[in-house]
Design an enzyme around this catalytic site. Structure first.
Site, mmCIF file in Angstrom:
data_model
loop_
_atom_site.group_PDB
_atom_site.id
_atom_site.type_symbol
_atom_site.label_atom_id
_atom_site.label_comp_id
_atom_site.label_asym_id
_atom_site.label_seq_id
_atom_site.Cartn_x
_atom_site.Cartn_y
_atom_site.Cartn_z
ATOM 1 N N LYS A 1 -2.383 10.108 -0.885
ATOM 2 C CA LYS A 1 -2.784 9.381 -0.217
ATOM 3 C C LYS A 1 -2.501 9.654 0.683
ATOM 4 C CE LYS A 1 -1.839 4.655 1.838
ATOM 5 N NZ LYS A 1 -0.335 3.513 1.396
ATOM 6 N N SER B 1 -3.766 -0.658 1.838
ATOM 7 C CA SER B 1 -4.005 0.270 2.864
ATOM 8 C C SER B 1 -3.464 2.106 1.770
ATOM 9 C CB SER B 1 -2.866 1.041 3.543
ATOM 10 O OG SER B 1 -1.502 1.537 2.926
ATOM 11 N N SER C 1 -0.270 -2.983 -0.282
ATOM 12 C CA SER C 1 -0.512 -1.701 -0.394
ATOM 13 C C SER C 1 -1.318 -1.670 -1.566
ATOM 14 C CB SER C 1 -0.236 -1.046 0.653
ATOM 15 O OG SER C 1 -0.908 -1.352 2.360
#
Lengths: 430, 430
Positions: free
Chosen positions: A78, A147, A171
């Site tokens: 990420k 997210s 997330s």
């Protein structure tokens, strides 16, 4: 789903193929890169791919023979984690030209264990609200959640078997549920958090996405040294249930699927026996989570807020300003309340406690609507508890939904075992 | 002491002078720079000074009029914090050429509150063991302590009124004690930790050095929004004492000074009534702290360990390897033990509890010996409790020693008030 993932091996299988000489790190990587080439245009999971660097890494691993537990496993990161030589943009135009000069601790540990770092995946703005461009691999009109949008989608589309994510509210668990993959948020701070752009220090937790529980377990074991590999799955006499966190927010598709799921458990196995004093104590915990997140993120993003306020989304800026508007007395009282709730959970729950609850309020909503609701996630994040979602429910339109296993603090092993047992019993909806 | 600090204003006084038009941010900065020029050669507190940048900052503040609580206060930053445009070396040759591209959250908050960032101060290697070059302003043959060596020495020598430090074991309280200044380690995570190079995630705590309690209180209030300004000092009926953390390690100079100090308290005020069940529970806590620090630092420094092991000191490398040698089961058990101890303290102590204990085992040892013992600090760091040391004891040779005030979790205000009261009663030895 854009193509099938059944032909793509998971993390455990990849490691095994290489260890047994049936494949090489380079072959496994190239298969992932091919898959990425075939699907990325539709999905938009990646901020940056490091094809050449990854191929060099894989070739070096093949030359060296075995290394660590993640030897030759292609992995996505990420884009709030620092990875040396790769972009580090955090989903924000403020950092569009930043390249990291070091690895986050967790990334260095993965690399040392033999992981092949393929690239950086899309994140919402600083892992908060403003959506990434990523689409849900099961339906491009739906959000993958956030997210950790790109990591969840990349794993769901078979682009990589393993990916790093983080959870501050919902997330990891929510995008895993929307994308039909396994998502694991370990106990707070189980995985080294250094070198990951912070959002809210009391809440930010690093975790992983994969397509099986054994795969996320392998990843966390490699990163922590704690053996989390599940035992062979067994059927259980009891499946403790608790939906109190956010049942009012449950959408019709979830209510239908959840009822079918709980009906399928033997009556004796169905337990709605989450301690009622905890349910009562946790009323208000979602609001508490929101205030702590606003207050801490205003501090974590103080540099960005001071130097480039116009490059923040209106929504994030409004949250940061709400955080700054909290009084010191409120903030101190909120931290004390969080500590009390965590201590109460520790004192009330058995150390091996686990319970089942939905992973999200329903299937992935339309991509225009944002990244969905973290209502079934934020309380557990506030408490720091380990959570794992398994993709064993489906809406009538075929979209996946997850069942979330939550456990007592430090019971990562128990959570993963229950998740593994559920996957064995109900199979994957992905 | 290299010159007197009495002529250098503290943080509160600096802010007041500027607010009342008796001085300007630029004048106050220039006085500090002059002081640095006169003393730095003997002390070696600074990694880098940003004279031009600081003068620009000060001039801009003067042009703008008032800003925040730290308006115009010159401030030093330990070189493990990121400060945009300044070196970020962490006391390690690995990072000798690194320049930060952003501010740590805490630094951005200080800047937004009007602080003038003068430069980066010396730290031991990654805030751990290997000493910095800094000398003790009271005696150049002695260590200033560590790891926040430069920040403690810079404040002690009157170079700046306020400085950032961090504590993972005893890295604020001990150097403050050795250098004869006030050091404050707030409750764990009270100050935003993002953008500070990590050493051990469960322990690392940001704090401040200054020459008065009101000055550190002003700094933490500016960084957190929590009003910590002490009330006017009063004499107290009771001074709870506890030396059990590490009395066996107390050196003769400390024993003599501590006896005189406690004798000076009215008999009714002397209380050795720290809950005995806590004393018993805390046996072994120092070893627990050491294992958690080794294990977590091996993860936090995984990148450096993997890419440049030869550039780590032998001692740090040995600790990282000890951390890697811990089994996952040991580490999980240690984290659970830490959580239990923290919960036990919360459950047993009154929320307004404070107690007094030595800040260090004695005065600053010879500079060749390292940076001294954290024996009186590490347990409180493990528990995350707020600690403030005040320089009110002296060894026979004139070297300062601190009395440390420790309080219940979240009782930062009570700790600072007791510290302020002690300073008023006993004056400063600095």
């Amino acid at each position: 789903m854009t193509g099938a993932t059944q032909d793509m091996p998971g993390a455990v299988e990849t490691a095994l193929r290489i260890a047994e000489g049936r494949s090489t790190a380079l072959k496994e990587l190239d298969a992932c890169l091919e898959r990425i080439d075939a699907t990325e245009d539709d999905i938009g999971a990646w901020v940056a791919l490091d094809r050449a660097g990854a191929r060099d890494m894989a070739a070096a691993l093949d030359a060296r023979g075995t290394s660590g537990l993640l030897h030759g496993i292609p992995m996505a990161v990420k884009d709030i984690f620092a990875v040396k030589g790769m972009p580090w943009r955090c989903g924000s135009p403020i950092w569009k030209d930043r390249v990291a000069t070091f690895d986050a601790g967790s990334v260095a540990l993965a690399r040392a264990a033999g992981a092949v770092l393929v690239g950086k995946t899309e994140t919402t703005e600083f892992a908060s609200y403003n959506p990434a461009r990523t689409r849900n691999p099961h339906n491009p009109a739906r959000t993958p959640g956030g997210s950790s949008s790109g990591s969840a989608a990349a794993v769901a589309a078979g682009m990589v078997p393993l990916a790093f994510g983080t959870q501050t509210s919902g997330s990891i668990i929510r995008p895993a549920s929307y994308c039909g993959v396994v998502g694991f948020k370990p106990s707070f701070d189980l995985i080294e958090p250094g070198g990951v752009a912070p959002l809210a220090r009391s809440l930010d937790t690093i975790g992983l996405f994969a397509r099986s529980v054994a795969d996320v377990a392998l990843g966390v074991t490699a990163l922590t040294g704690i053996d989390l590999a599940p035992e062979p799955a067994t059927d259980r006499a009891e499946y403790p249930l608790d939906v109190s966190a956010a049942w009012d927010d449950a959408e019709p598709a979830l209510r239908t699927a959840w009822a079918a799921f709980t009906d399928s458990l033997a009556p004796a196995g169905r337990q709605q026996n989450f301690p009622t004093e905890l349910t009562a104590a946790l009323r208000g915990a979602a609001d508490l989570h929101g205030r702590i997140m606003d207050g801490e993120s205003a501090e974590a993003l103080a540099f960005e807020h001071a130097t480039a306020p116009d490059l923040l989304s209106d929504k994030l800026r409004a949250h940061l300003e709400a955080g700054r508007a909290l009084s010191g007395a409120e903030r101190a009282a909120d931290w004390a309340a969080m500590r009390r709730l965590r201590a109460m959970m520790d004192a009330t729950l058995a150390p091996d406690a686990v319970w089942l609850t939905p992973a999200a309020t329903g299937p992935a909503p339309a991509i225009e609507s944002g990244t969905g609701s973290p209502a079934f996630n934020r309380i557990w994040t506030l408490l720091g508890l380990p959570c794992c979602t398994v993709p064993i429910l489906r809406a009538e339109d075929g979209m996946p939904m997850g069942v979330q296993v939550v456990g007592a603090m430090g019971n990562d092993r128990g959570v993963l075992q229950m998740a593994h047992d559920l996957m064995a019993r109900y199979g994957a909806a992905g």
